[in-house]
Design a protein around this motif. Structure first.
Motif, short mmCIF file in Angstrom:
data_model
loop_
_atom_site.label_atom_id
_atom_site.label_comp_id
_atom_site.label_asym_id
_atom_site.label_seq_id
_atom_site.Cartn_x
_atom_site.Cartn_y
_atom_site.Cartn_z
N PRO A 69 0.77 -9.09 12.40
CA PRO A 69 0.01 -10.16 11.52
C PRO A 69 0.62 -10.13 10.16
N GLN A 70 0.36 -11.31 9.52
CA GLN A 70 1.02 -11.05 8.05
C GLN A 70 -0.28 -10.85 7.20
N VAL A 71 -1.36 -10.77 7.66
CA VAL A 71 -2.43 -10.30 6.89
C VAL A 71 -2.96 -8.86 7.10
N GLY A 72 -3.32 -7.91 6.20
CA GLY A 72 -3.53 -6.68 6.13
C GLY A 72 -3.06 -5.86 5.19
N ASP A 73 -3.44 -4.58 5.14
CA ASP A 73 -3.02 -3.56 4.31
C ASP A 73 -1.95 -2.65 4.97
N ARG A 74 -0.88 -2.64 4.37
CA ARG A 74 0.45 -1.72 4.87
C ARG A 74 0.43 -0.36 4.47
N TYR A 75 0.45 0.46 5.44
CA TYR A 75 0.67 2.01 5.03
C TYR A 75 1.85 2.61 5.76
N PHE A 76 2.66 2.92 5.17
CA PHE A 76 4.04 3.63 5.18
C PHE A 76 3.94 4.78 6.00
N LEU A 89 -0.67 -1.04 10.05
CA LEU A 89 -1.25 -2.40 9.68
C LEU A 89 -2.79 -2.34 9.53
N ALA A 90 -3.55 -2.22 8.51
CA ALA A 90 -5.01 -2.24 8.83
C ALA A 90 -5.53 -3.51 8.68
N GLY A 91 -6.33 -4.05 9.64
CA GLY A 91 -7.06 -5.24 9.41
C GLY A 91 -8.38 -5.10 9.75
N GLY A 151 0.05 2.99 0.47
CA GLY A 151 -1.39 3.53 1.32
C GLY A 151 -1.47 4.91 0.90
N HIS A 152 -1.04 5.40 0.15
CA HIS A 152 -1.19 7.12 -0.08
C HIS A 152 -1.89 7.12 -1.59
N LEU A 153 -2.30 5.93 -2.07
CA LEU A 153 -2.71 6.20 -3.56
C LEU A 153 -3.82 4.87 -3.65
N ARG A 154 -4.71 4.90 -4.44
CA ARG A 154 -5.49 3.79 -4.95
C ARG A 154 -5.69 4.11 -6.64
N ARG A 155 -5.46 2.84 -7.22
CA ARG A 155 -5.18 3.08 -8.58
C ARG A 155 -6.29 1.85 -9.35
N CYS A 156 -7.13 2.51 -10.11
CA CYS A 156 -8.15 1.81 -10.72
C CYS A 156 -7.57 0.74 -11.56
N THR A 157 -8.37 -0.55 -11.39
CA THR A 157 -7.83 -1.82 -12.17
C THR A 157 -8.38 -1.98 -13.51
N SER A 158 -9.09 -0.98 -13.79
CA SER A 158 -9.76 -0.82 -15.15
C SER A 158 -9.13 0.33 -16.17
N CYS A 159 -9.32 1.40 -15.51
CA CYS A 159 -8.95 2.82 -16.50
C CYS A 159 -7.79 3.18 -16.01
#
Length: 310
Positions: A69-76, A89-91, A151-159
């Motif tokens: 699928p072309q929609v979803g989050d990819r994790y290496f 591929l998480a959906g 997929g091994h990190l999340r970064r805050c869009t503000s701080c």
């Protein structure tokens, strides 16, 4: 005690893929890897994937990237010795029904019957998917976060704070007394007859050895005198790392007093009593996917005999 090499065959501690963490921040490399014709993709939704059943066991259904699928989050997830790259591929849902005998399944159901490669891929994918579902917002400022690091990190869009996947250390132990009996307990919510080793989470500022002694005393009232590490196993339900131990009880502190919260019952049991209980159906041992099973077998001296119920 038997040879501790038995504990190295823990079902969820197997792997056949190098995680290749050095590629996680290399976006051009990741893009090229995704589009490569040999790349394999594991669709996952709510902890479930597609598997097919074979005579050798279950196998993951892995898709080429152009069929994914072309929609979803990819994790290496990594690369194997032949240079094949693997992604999850998480959906929200698994893709439409696949041809053949593919069926949805979760890690608890099929983990023990997967190959080393597939077990490692699924444990990795399940842990990442669950973590991303629960960490959409920054714990520092409350703003939304974006996936990064393959997929091994999340970064805050503000701080711009960076958040990494969480792993909660938990101790799990087989405790023996002077008669070489094993301490087993059961929770009220477990299936009738299910008995297992004691376990609990490591608290802040506590060593794992201290955690073993504290948990055994809190849950069963038994005092621990000696603690020895055996092996570890990931347990992504949702984010634990199970640290396995063997422990010896203090001869003066073997009286059992269950806490009534974590455990409803606890007992010292000999090998003969365990075997007889399994044969009669009175006792259901820990399942094969758990390190608890291997700790009990480590004490028992060999694989447990078949239970009358499973």
């Amino acid at each position: 005690m038997p040879d501790t090499e038995r504990t190295l065959q823990l079902v969820l501690a197997r792997a056949g893929v190098d995680r290749a963490a050095h590629h996680r921040q290399d976006e051009p490399w990741l893009a090229a890897a995704w589009s490569h014709p040999t790349t394999k993709v594991l669709p996952i939704a709510g902890g479930e994937v597609f598997v097919v059943d074979t005579e050798a066991g279950a196998e993951l259904v892995l898709l080429p990237s152009f069929e994914a699928p072309q929609v979803g989050d990819r994790y290496f997830l990594g690369t194997d010795e032949e240079g094949v790259s693997y992604f999850a591929l998480a959906g929200e849902t698994l893709p439409g029904r696949l041809d053949g005998d593919a069926r949805p399944a979760g890690l608890r159901e099929v983990g023990a019957s997967l190959s080393d490669r597939d077990a490692g891929l699924l444990v990795h994918a399940v842990a990442l998917e669950h973590w991303h579902r629960l960490h959409s917002f920054c714990s520092r400022c409350g703003h939304s976060t974006d996936k990064a690091g393959a997929g091994h990190l999340r970064r805050c869009t503000s701080c711009a704070a960076e958040h990494y996947p969480r792993t909660d250390p938990a101790v799990i132990m087989v405790v023996t007394d002077e008669e070489d009996r094993c301490l087993l307990g059961r929770q009220a919510l477990w299936p009738e007859g299910r008995w297992s080793t004691l376990a609990g989470f490591v608290e802040p500022g506590e060593s794992i050895e201290q955690a073993v002694a504290r948990e055994v005393f809190e849950e069963a009232g038994v005092k621990v005198a000696e603690v020895s590490y055996v092996a570890s196993q990931p347990w992504p339900f949702p984010a634990s790392l199970m640290l396995g131990f063997v422990a010896k009880a203090d001869p003066d502190g073997t009286a059992i007093t269950v806490d009534g919260e974590e455990l409803s019952e606890a007992r010292w049991i000999s090998r003969e009593e365990l075997r007889a209980g399994m044969e009669s159906g009175e006792i259901l041992p820990p399942s094969g996917i758990s390190i608890a099973r291997h700790l009990v077998e480590l004490w028992y001296g060999e694989p447990l005999p078949p239970a009358a119920r499973w």
